[in-house]
Design a protein around this motif. Structure first.
Motif, short mmCIF file in Angstrom:
data_model
loop_
_atom_site.label_atom_id
_atom_site.label_comp_id
_atom_site.label_asym_id
_atom_site.label_seq_id
_atom_site.Cartn_x
_atom_site.Cartn_y
_atom_site.Cartn_z
N ASN A 1 0.81 -1.23 0.00
CA ASN A 1 0.00 0.00 0.00
C ASN A 1 0.84 1.28 0.00
O ASN A 1 0.56 2.21 0.73
CB ASN A 1 -0.96 0.00 1.19
CG ASN A 1 -2.00 -1.09 1.09
OD1 ASN A 1 -2.45 -1.42 0.01
ND2 ASN A 1 -2.36 -1.66 2.21
N GLU B 1 1.16 3.91 -4.72
CA GLU B 1 0.31 5.02 -5.18
C GLU B 1 0.73 6.36 -4.59
O GLU B 1 0.21 7.40 -4.98
CB GLU B 1 -1.16 4.72 -4.88
CG GLU B 1 -1.50 4.65 -3.42
CD GLU B 1 -1.26 3.30 -2.76
OE1 GLU B 1 -1.65 3.15 -1.59
OE2 GLU B 1 -0.67 2.39 -3.38
N HIS B 2 1.68 6.36 -3.67
CA HIS B 2 2.10 7.60 -3.00
C HIS B 2 3.38 8.21 -3.57
O HIS B 2 3.75 9.33 -3.20
CB HIS B 2 2.30 7.36 -1.51
CG HIS B 2 1.06 6.94 -0.81
ND1 HIS B 2 0.01 7.79 -0.55
CD2 HIS B 2 0.68 5.71 -0.34
CE1 HIS B 2 -0.95 7.13 0.06
NE2 HIS B 2 -0.58 5.87 0.20
N PRO C 1 7.86 7.84 -9.29
CA PRO C 1 7.80 6.37 -9.35
C PRO C 1 8.90 5.74 -10.19
O PRO C 1 9.39 4.66 -9.84
CB PRO C 1 6.42 6.08 -9.93
CG PRO C 1 6.01 7.34 -10.61
CD PRO C 1 6.66 8.45 -9.85
N THR D 1 -1.89 -2.61 -3.75
CA THR D 1 -2.38 -1.25 -3.63
C THR D 1 -3.88 -1.33 -3.34
O THR D 1 -4.54 -2.27 -3.79
CB THR D 1 -2.08 -0.44 -4.91
OG1 THR D 1 -2.65 0.86 -4.78
CG2 THR D 1 -2.64 -1.10 -6.15
N ASN E 1 -6.17 0.45 -4.52
CA ASN E 1 -6.93 0.93 -5.65
C ASN E 1 -6.78 -0.06 -6.80
O ASN E 1 -5.66 -0.33 -7.23
CB ASN E 1 -6.40 2.32 -6.05
CG ASN E 1 -7.22 2.96 -7.13
OD1 ASN E 1 -7.91 2.29 -7.89
ND2 ASN E 1 -7.13 4.26 -7.22
N SER F 1 -7.14 0.33 -9.87
CA SER F 1 -6.56 0.97 -11.04
C SER F 1 -5.72 2.14 -10.58
O SER F 1 -6.08 3.30 -10.75
CB SER F 1 -7.66 1.44 -11.99
OG SER F 1 -7.10 2.04 -13.13
N PRO F 2 -4.56 1.87 -9.94
CA PRO F 2 -3.78 2.94 -9.34
C PRO F 2 -3.19 3.89 -10.35
O PRO F 2 -2.81 3.50 -11.44
CB PRO F 2 -2.68 2.19 -8.59
CG PRO F 2 -2.55 0.91 -9.33
CD PRO F 2 -3.92 0.57 -9.82
N THR F 3 -3.14 5.13 -9.98
CA THR F 3 -2.49 6.15 -10.78
C THR F 3 -1.34 6.71 -9.96
O THR F 3 -1.49 7.07 -8.81
CB THR F 3 -3.47 7.29 -11.13
OG1 THR F 3 -4.54 6.71 -11.87
CG2 THR F 3 -2.81 8.35 -11.95
N VAL F 4 -0.17 6.77 -10.55
CA VAL F 4 1.02 7.28 -9.89
C VAL F 4 1.53 8.44 -10.74
O VAL F 4 1.96 8.25 -11.87
CB VAL F 4 2.11 6.20 -9.77
CG1 VAL F 4 3.30 6.72 -9.01
CG2 VAL F 4 1.55 4.96 -9.12
N LYS G 1 -0.47 5.21 -15.10
CA LYS G 1 -0.92 3.98 -14.46
C LYS G 1 0.30 3.14 -14.11
O LYS G 1 1.25 3.06 -14.87
CB LYS G 1 -1.85 3.20 -15.38
CG LYS G 1 -3.20 3.84 -15.53
CD LYS G 1 -4.14 2.89 -16.23
CE LYS G 1 -5.50 3.56 -16.29
NZ LYS G 1 -6.55 2.67 -15.94
N SER G 2 0.26 2.50 -12.95
CA SER G 2 1.37 1.66 -12.51
C SER G 2 1.69 0.59 -13.54
O SER G 2 2.84 0.25 -13.76
CB SER G 2 1.06 1.02 -11.16
OG SER G 2 0.92 2.00 -10.18
#
Length: 121
Positions: free
Chosen positions: A54, A57-58, A62, A83, A85, A87-90, A94-95
């Protein structure tokens, strides 16, 4: 701390890195260090597995973090992350795109086809 995350004794050594100094009190770790993921305080190629819980996403940078993870992994090592989420966005990417195009390219999506037949915890 979540007891289900305790893998101490199931691996040769379980190390933890976190910005929060409470990592030093984590009883699930054999070794703990306070540090930023952009500057992982370990030598090159020392880990078989890096697990990020987790946190992906922070990251504001990245690509830099993925490069650091690749640096500390042994050849053929594994990055496993979860994560909250689906569908994580970094930083606007997208990751999954970062894995396909960054230093961990070729791994496919976060789990990847090659892991479907393996048990990972």
């Amino acid at each position: 701390m979540v007891e289900a995350m305790n893998v101490r004794g199931m691996a040769g050594r379980v190390c933890g890195v976190d910005l929060d100094p409470r990592v030093l009190e984590n009883p699930f770790l054999d070794e703990a260090r306070v540090a930023d993921a952009g500057q992982i305080p370990y030598e090159n190629g020392v880990f078989d597995l890096v697990f990020a819980d987790n946190v992906m996403e922070h990251f504001s940078l990245p690509d830099h973090v993925f490069a650091e993870i690749a640096r500390v992994l042994k050849p053929g090592g594994t990055l496993l992350f979860k994560t909250p989420n689906p569908s994580p966005t970094v930083s606007g990417s997208k990751s999954e795109d970062l894995l396909n195009e960054g230093p961990c390219s070729g791994t496919g999506n976060a789990v990847g086809e090659r892991w479907k037949s393996r048990v990972v915890f």
